[in-house]
Design an enzyme around this catalytic site. Sequence first.
Site, PDB file in Angstrom:
ATOM      1  CG  HIS A   8     -23.758  -7.228 -10.336  1.00  0.00           C
ATOM      2  ND1 HIS A   8     -23.290  -6.936  -9.073  1.00  0.00           N
ATOM      3  CD2 HIS A   8     -25.096  -7.328 -10.209  1.00  0.00           C
ATOM      4  CE1 HIS A   8     -24.291  -6.868  -8.236  1.00  0.00           C
ATOM      5  NE2 HIS A   8     -25.414  -7.101  -8.894  1.00  0.00           N
ATOM      6  CG  ASP A  46     -20.116  -5.754  -8.301  1.00  0.00           C
ATOM      7  OD1 ASP A  46     -20.345  -5.087  -9.331  1.00  0.00           O
ATOM      8  OD2 ASP A  46     -20.771  -6.767  -7.985  1.00  0.00           O
ATOM      9  CB  SER A 105     -27.185  -5.027  -6.911  1.00  0.00           C
ATOM     10  OG  SER A 105     -26.774  -6.294  -6.541  1.00  0.00           O
TER      11      SER A 105
HETATM   12  N1  ARG Z   1     -24.649 -12.168  -6.336  1.00  0.00           N
HETATM   13  C1  ARG Z   1     -24.756 -10.789  -6.702  1.00  0.00           C
HETATM   14  C2  ARG Z   1     -26.215 -10.482  -7.083  1.00  0.00           C
HETATM   15  O1  ARG Z   1     -27.064 -11.245  -6.818  1.00  0.00           O
HETATM   16  C3  ARG Z   1     -23.765 -10.411  -7.751  1.00  0.00           C
HETATM   17  C4  ARG Z   1     -24.078 -10.926  -9.083  1.00  0.00           C
HETATM   18  C5  ARG Z   1     -23.033 -10.698 -10.118  1.00  0.00           C
HETATM   19  N2  ARG Z   1     -23.152 -11.749 -11.091  1.00  0.00           N
HETATM   20  C6  ARG Z   1     -22.373 -12.830 -11.128  1.00  0.00           C
HETATM   21  N3  ARG Z   1     -22.781 -13.872 -11.803  1.00  0.00           N
HETATM   22  N4  ARG Z   1     -21.223 -12.858 -10.540  1.00  0.00           N
HETATM   23  O2  ARG Z   1     -26.621  -9.869  -7.986  1.00  0.00           O
HETATM   24  N1  GLU Z   2     -26.283  -8.950  -6.161  1.00  0.00           N
HETATM   25  C1  GLU Z   2     -27.642  -8.754  -5.790  1.00  0.00           C
HETATM   26  C2  GLU Z   2     -28.393  -7.804  -6.707  1.00  0.00           C
HETATM   27  O1  GLU Z   2     -28.210  -7.794  -7.885  1.00  0.00           O
HETATM   28  C3  GLU Z   2     -27.703  -8.326  -4.394  1.00  0.00           C
HETATM   29  C4  GLU Z   2     -27.403  -9.497  -3.610  1.00  0.00           C
HETATM   30  C5  GLU Z   2     -28.605 -10.019  -2.903  1.00  0.00           C
HETATM   31  O2  GLU Z   2     -29.430 -10.728  -3.482  1.00  0.00           O
HETATM   32  O3  GLU Z   2     -28.653  -9.672  -1.732  1.00  0.00           O
HETATM   33  O4  GLU Z   2     -29.272  -7.093  -6.316  1.00  0.00           O
END
Ligand code: ARG
Ligand code: GLU
Length: 722
Positions: free
Chosen positions: A87, A224, A657
């Site tokens: 991502h 991922d 991330s």
């Molecule tokens: N939740 C993760 C983060 O905050 C992964 C995001 C990937 N994006 C998504 N819409 N699935 O970045």
């Molecule tokens: N997916 C998140 C990012 O892009 C990390 C997840 C979080 O917020 O802990 O950094």
Amino acid sequence: MKTIFKLIITAAVLALAGWTAKADEGMWLPSLISQRIGDMQEKGFKLNAEDIYSINQASLKDAVVLFGRGCTGELISPEGLLLTNHHCGYGQIQKHSSVEHDYLKDGFWAMSRAEELPNPGLTVSFLERMEDVTEKVLEGYDPQMSEAQRAELVKKNSKAIIDEATKEGKGLRATVEALYYGNQYFMFLYREYADVRLVGAPPSSIGKFGGDTDNWMWPRHTGDFSMFRIYADKDNNPAPYSKDNVPYKPKKFFRISTKGVHEGDFTFIYGFPGRTQEYIHSDGVRYIEETGDPHKINLRTLRLNIQKKYMGQSQKVRIQYSSKNATVANAWKKWQGEVKGIKKMKTVQTKQEFEKAFDRWAKGGEFDGVIAKIAQLYKDLEPYQFAADYYTETARTIELANFAAGILGSFKTDKESKAVTFDSGKASGMAESFYKDYYLPIDKECFVAVMTEFDSNVPAEFKPAYFTSMMKKYGSAQKWADALFGKSIFADRAKLEKLIEGCSTSKAAAKARKTVAADPATVFASEFAKWYAADVQPHATRINQELQLAYRDYMRGQMVYCRTQRVPKSFYPDANLTLRVAYGHIKGYSPSDAVYYKPSSTIKGIMQKDNPDIFDYNIPQRLRDIYAQKDYGRWTDETGEVPVCFIATNHTTGGNSGSPVINADGDLIGLNFDRVWEGTMSDIVFDPEICRNISLDVRYVLFTIEKLGKAEYLFDEMVFAE
Ligand code: ARG
Ligand code: GLU
């Protein structure tokens, strides 16, 4: 004199920061990690502070990068090979994709260095060093100064520090960041590389497996990851993209451990967490819980439903909006978890109790009245904050208007001669990338939806006069949209291109500029921007500055209070996209009565979720075949399955991330990519029982490279720990 005295006190208090911290909460500054190393070693870590951060020798920090301006990445070979999340590389993978070469859908693997794909605009930054510059930043400070004057001074002194630190050039970049609300300042010096090429990415059905259904959730089975390579000039210095560049030679890279993880194992995350607010006042939390988050969630729900409808109707639109949709959906889902978590933790109430006790203690002293002051400032701020939130989530999301404003910005007027010039080449490029991923019906329907909400929810006295007069003129957001999207030149690519091409003389450019400035899409963008700049932002800024000042005292006050009154509370600076260390251990959790989640997932779970009829769960046929034949290669755990993800108690947030997950020996065991939904309030309040970060097991990365990507040639440059 008084300033110096305050500085000394501050230093003494800060030196004791974290004195009571025992739980795994915390995002620590690497250069001060010697203060935590004892605790880390007690919990299993086998290396020492100099191995984590050193300016005298290569240390782990030299293998970690800020990837772009919002993710982390790590070096995994002596030849500049870099690992980050799928991502995080998503935008790049998407830009290289078309219906013919759909790398999002099919994945991409360079089979040789020559096939690696350049990504203009993408940079990675290595931290050279960080340094406490509090005294230099506050040189010339006088307590009589207003907060605005202080901000000016900080800016001026910071600039001098930055100029001095970066004078050698060679890709050096520096920032000065406030910690603890400006009780302390640090300079961060980076070396930034701009030739970063895409090496590989799995298909989205692996890299985004579970999609937004599984996002922020455990149990998780998302692969991922994506891979890039950093290139440098022949002296290993940063250079813009060139065929002659060579792979960057890092000072340090991670060894890879395939030993695997078990409940209780020590883990350590090294990365760039973006933003947390652990010390805010109860009224700040209350706004988020009761107003900010719920309104933003509602506005995004409307947009997501519209996107989803059109994405389901066409493969082309699905590709066009995949990245935009993921971005909108991500925070939308996080905010929902955050609100639930804050409620469950009774954070507002707990903070109020803390504030009451603090206030009693503060009577007659330096911190007397600070709580009431903050409460009053929040009251003043709230209507402006609300208007700002609405602006960001409504008018600012109209794609056509943003594009129009961008084109208007490409006209330059000479100050003296008043001659208008226009960079047609640049504008054509902007048009190219805009229209590649633009679908007007989505933008228009979103316009109607968000403007209708703006009308019903923003109080009349806060609405821009322009908005009110348009709604009056057209009678509804729908009719307004019909007119705007019907008349705008930006809605018609051919017409716009003709206009761009026709700008060969200054006279023609001046005429075109008039047309663009009068276009309804441009007017929409500029009228809203003017309103925001005149009626919202100045008030918000003024109040925020006062708030900043009050918080500076409150922050120091909280430290003194907790230490002297023996209130157990850990202090570490809020995240601000600077390099931090978070450590903890592998651990399952119980989100609700009678439910317990184990800490790791395997390929079996992928097969259980596999469903060819559901987009998010439709895995590649090849993976089904591999599973049927148990063709796992070397990448199994002791049960004979391929491990996929694991959770741990490390305190992380957005920006972490792609961060390396490191074991007790300092080797790479995975990469961080998410948190569990029930724990997303950890940006505000951390619950060690529930807050877990989610990581990808490095063995699944290696499995995917070999078995699906057939790119095992990459293993030759990696170093395995055992
Ligand atoms: N939740 C993760 C983060 O905050 C992964 C995001 C990937 N994006 C998504 N819409 N699935 O970045
Ligand atoms: N997916 C998140 C990012 O892009 C990390 C997840 C979080 O917020 O802990 O950094």
